[in-house]
Design a protein around this motif. Structure first.
Motif, PDB file in Angstrom:
ATOM      1  N   ASP A 121      12.435  39.147  44.855  1.00 33.25           N
ATOM      2  CA  ASP A 121      12.001  37.823  44.399  1.00 33.25           C
ATOM      3  C   ASP A 121      13.085  37.134  43.575  1.00 33.25           C
ATOM      4  O   ASP A 121      13.622  37.705  42.637  1.00 33.25           O
ATOM      5  CB  ASP A 121      10.714  37.938  43.581  1.00 33.25           C
ATOM      6  N   GLU A 122      13.402  35.932  43.949  1.00 29.40           N
ATOM      7  CA  GLU A 122      14.406  35.065  43.352  1.00 29.40           C
ATOM      8  C   GLU A 122      15.834  35.506  43.664  1.00 29.40           C
ATOM      9  O   GLU A 122      16.786  34.938  43.148  1.00 29.40           O
ATOM     10  CB  GLU A 122      14.218  34.903  41.836  1.00 29.40           C
ATOM     11  N   VAL A 123      15.986  36.529  44.507  1.00 28.31           N
ATOM     12  CA  VAL A 123      17.312  36.971  44.914  1.00 28.31           C
ATOM     13  C   VAL A 123      17.456  36.820  46.429  1.00 28.31           C
ATOM     14  O   VAL A 123      18.411  36.215  46.902  1.00 28.31           O
ATOM     15  CB  VAL A 123      17.591  38.423  44.447  1.00 28.31           C
ATOM     16  N   ILE A 124      16.498  37.348  47.188  1.00 26.74           N
ATOM     17  CA  ILE A 124      16.517  37.125  48.642  1.00 26.74           C
ATOM     18  C   ILE A 124      15.294  36.330  49.110  1.00 26.74           C
ATOM     19  O   ILE A 124      15.327  35.724  50.170  1.00 26.74           O
ATOM     20  CB  ILE A 124      16.646  38.442  49.443  1.00 26.74           C
ATOM     21  N   ALA A 125      14.228  36.354  48.322  1.00 25.50           N
ATOM     22  CA  ALA A 125      13.018  35.585  48.632  1.00 25.50           C
ATOM     23  C   ALA A 125      12.923  34.440  47.622  1.00 25.50           C
ATOM     24  O   ALA A 125      12.864  34.677  46.418  1.00 25.50           O
ATOM     25  CB  ALA A 125      11.780  36.476  48.551  1.00 25.50           C
ATOM     26  N   ASP A 126      12.929  33.220  48.120  1.00 27.42           N
ATOM     27  CA  ASP A 126      12.972  32.035  47.260  1.00 27.42           C
ATOM     28  C   ASP A 126      11.583  31.733  46.696  1.00 27.42           C
ATOM     29  O   ASP A 126      10.807  30.973  47.256  1.00 27.42           O
ATOM     30  CB  ASP A 126      13.527  30.850  48.036  1.00 27.42           C
ATOM     31  N   PHE A 127      11.311  32.328  45.581  1.00 29.32           N
ATOM     32  CA  PHE A 127      10.014  32.366  44.927  1.00 29.32           C
ATOM     33  C   PHE A 127       9.607  31.027  44.282  1.00 29.32           C
ATOM     34  O   PHE A 127       8.480  30.571  44.405  1.00 29.32           O
ATOM     35  CB  PHE A 127      10.113  33.477  43.870  1.00 29.32           C
ATOM     36  N   ASN A 128      10.510  30.407  43.567  1.00 31.35           N
ATOM     37  CA  ASN A 128      10.166  29.248  42.737  1.00 31.35           C
ATOM     38  C   ASN A 128       9.689  28.007  43.493  1.00 31.35           C
ATOM     39  O   ASN A 128       8.754  27.356  43.030  1.00 31.35           O
ATOM     40  CB  ASN A 128      11.333  28.882  41.815  1.00 31.35           C
TER      41      ASN A 128
ATOM     42  N   THR B 161      10.216  20.415  38.215  1.00 31.42           N
ATOM     43  CA  THR B 161      11.258  20.733  39.185  1.00 31.42           C
ATOM     44  C   THR B 161      11.948  22.032  38.785  1.00 31.42           C
ATOM     45  O   THR B 161      11.735  22.551  37.680  1.00 31.42           O
ATOM     46  CB  THR B 161      12.312  19.611  39.230  1.00 31.42           C
ATOM     47  N   LEU B 162      12.810  22.522  39.660  1.00 27.12           N
ATOM     48  CA  LEU B 162      13.609  23.703  39.337  1.00 27.12           C
ATOM     49  C   LEU B 162      14.451  23.459  38.095  1.00 27.12           C
ATOM     50  O   LEU B 162      14.647  24.356  37.280  1.00 27.12           O
ATOM     51  CB  LEU B 162      14.512  24.083  40.509  1.00 27.12           C
ATOM     52  N   GLU B 163      14.934  22.245  37.948  1.00 24.60           N
ATOM     53  CA  GLU B 163      15.728  21.887  36.765  1.00 24.60           C
ATOM     54  C   GLU B 163      14.912  22.077  35.480  1.00 24.60           C
ATOM     55  O   GLU B 163      15.438  22.534  34.464  1.00 24.60           O
ATOM     56  CB  GLU B 163      16.200  20.431  36.896  1.00 24.60           C
ATOM     57  N   ASP B 164      13.624  21.774  35.532  1.00 25.99           N
ATOM     58  CA  ASP B 164      12.753  21.951  34.363  1.00 25.99           C
ATOM     59  C   ASP B 164      12.610  23.415  33.967  1.00 25.99           C
ATOM     60  O   ASP B 164      12.319  23.727  32.813  1.00 25.99           O
ATOM     61  CB  ASP B 164      11.352  21.369  34.631  1.00 25.99           C
ATOM     62  N   LEU B 165      12.784  24.305  34.929  1.00 30.65           N
ATOM     63  CA  LEU B 165      12.608  25.737  34.661  1.00 30.65           C
ATOM     64  C   LEU B 165      13.842  26.381  34.031  1.00 30.65           C
ATOM     65  O   LEU B 165      13.780  27.538  33.623  1.00 30.65           O
ATOM     66  CB  LEU B 165      12.277  26.482  35.959  1.00 30.65           C
ATOM     67  N   LYS B 166      14.956  25.670  33.952  1.00 31.45           N
ATOM     68  CA  LYS B 166      16.184  26.272  33.426  1.00 31.45           C
ATOM     69  C   LYS B 166      15.951  26.827  32.025  1.00 31.45           C
ATOM     70  O   LYS B 166      15.586  26.107  31.111  1.00 31.45           O
ATOM     71  CB  LYS B 166      17.330  25.276  33.428  1.00 31.45           C
ATOM     72  N   GLY B 167      16.178  28.123  31.922  1.00 29.08           N
ATOM     73  CA  GLY B 167      16.027  28.812  30.640  1.00 29.08           C
ATOM     74  C   GLY B 167      14.633  29.346  30.384  1.00 29.08           C
ATOM     75  O   GLY B 167      14.372  29.918  29.332  1.00 29.08           O
ATOM     76  N   GLY B 168      13.714  29.174  31.332  1.00 35.97           N
ATOM     77  CA  GLY B 168      12.348  29.656  31.120  1.00 35.97           C
ATOM     78  C   GLY B 168      11.599  29.839  32.422  1.00 35.97           C
ATOM     79  O   GLY B 168      12.145  29.714  33.501  1.00 35.97           O
ATOM     80  N   ARG B 169      10.344  30.128  32.282  1.00 33.20           N
ATOM     81  CA  ARG B 169       9.473  30.319  33.444  1.00 33.20           C
ATOM     82  C   ARG B 169       8.334  29.303  33.372  1.00 33.20           C
ATOM     83  O   ARG B 169       8.036  28.762  32.307  1.00 33.20           O
ATOM     84  CB  ARG B 169       8.901  31.736  33.457  1.00 33.20           C
TER      85      ARG B 169
ATOM     86  N   PRO C 156      16.567  30.147  37.658  1.00 32.81           N
ATOM     87  CA  PRO C 156      16.305  29.237  36.541  1.00 32.81           C
ATOM     88  C   PRO C 156      15.991  29.957  35.221  1.00 32.81           C
ATOM     89  O   PRO C 156      16.512  29.586  34.176  1.00 32.81           O
ATOM     90  CB  PRO C 156      15.113  28.405  37.030  1.00 32.81           C
ATOM     91  N   HIS C 157      15.180  30.984  35.279  1.00 36.36           N
ATOM     92  CA  HIS C 157      14.754  31.636  34.032  1.00 36.36           C
ATOM     93  C   HIS C 157      15.873  32.372  33.319  1.00 36.36           C
ATOM     94  O   HIS C 157      15.790  32.614  32.118  1.00 36.36           O
ATOM     95  CB  HIS C 157      13.579  32.596  34.289  1.00 36.36           C
ATOM     96  N   ASN C 158      16.962  32.751  34.012  1.00 34.43           N
ATOM     97  CA  ASN C 158      18.039  33.507  33.351  1.00 34.43           C
ATOM     98  C   ASN C 158      19.265  32.644  33.069  1.00 34.43           C
ATOM     99  O   ASN C 158      20.346  33.159  32.798  1.00 34.43           O
ATOM    100  CB  ASN C 158      18.407  34.758  34.153  1.00 34.43           C
TER     101      ASN C 158
END
Length: 174
Positions: free
Chosen positions: A9-16, A32-40, A151-153
């Motif tokens: 998940d989030e490496v080969i399977a596009d979860f977000n 958006t994905l941009e909103d998730l930067k630094g969090g979940r 995004p979360h990392n």
């Protein structure tokens, strides 16, 4: 032959994208994905954390995720020089086993099914490298952790980092 363990998940399977789409649709939001930067997502909307997590308990959630761009091609190339294992921490959502297994069989049919590892704590994995989006999996892992950007990392430091599968290819097939 060296071994590479690769998270799903989030490496080969596009979860977000799917998670955001379902959430935005159900709660009339437009994150958006941009909103998730630094969090979940559940951290951004803590009052809906249990509802957000509930999507992941749906046995079919993981079945139709998109494949992360170039992951199939690069993993197939890597498999010529490395033993490849797909390692997914599926214990948090045990209802995901069948969907994840079927997804892997469909999209990574060139890998041996015996190299699909469903686990909780990834420290049990004996590999030279672990490509994962969750740095906590590196803490007790005996090999080299390689952080796959998600995004979360976004703000996590202290690890070798790859941002996409072209960079994975450059990292391992120099």
């Amino acid at each position: 032959m060296k071994r590479i363990a690769i998270d799903m998940d989030e490496v080969i399977a596009d979860f977000n994208p799917k998670h955001l789409r379902l959430y935005n649709q159900d709660y009339k939001d437009n994150l958006t994905l941009e909103d998730l930067k630094g969090g979940r997502l559940a951290v951004l909307r803590p009052h809906l954390a249990s509802e957000i997590t509930e999507y992941l308990r749906d046995p079919s959630f993981f079945r139709d995720l998109e494949v992360v761009k170039d992951s199939q091609r690069v993993i197939q190339s890597l498999s010529q020089e490395y033993e490849i294992y797909i390692t997914t921490a599926a214990m948090e959502f045990p209802s995901s086993f069948t969907a994840k297994y079927e997804w892997l069989r469909e999209h990574f049919d060139f890998l041996d099914v015996l190299n699909f590892v469903f686990c909780g704590d990834k420290s049990i994995i004996r590999a030279d490298y672990l490509i994962d989006d969750n740095a906590s999996h590196f803490e007790h892992f005996s090999g080299q952790g390689v952080l796959f950007t998600a995004p979360h990392n976004w703000n996590v430091t202290g690890y070798d980092r790859v941002n996409n599968w072209q960079e994975v290819q450059q990292y391992f097939l120099k």
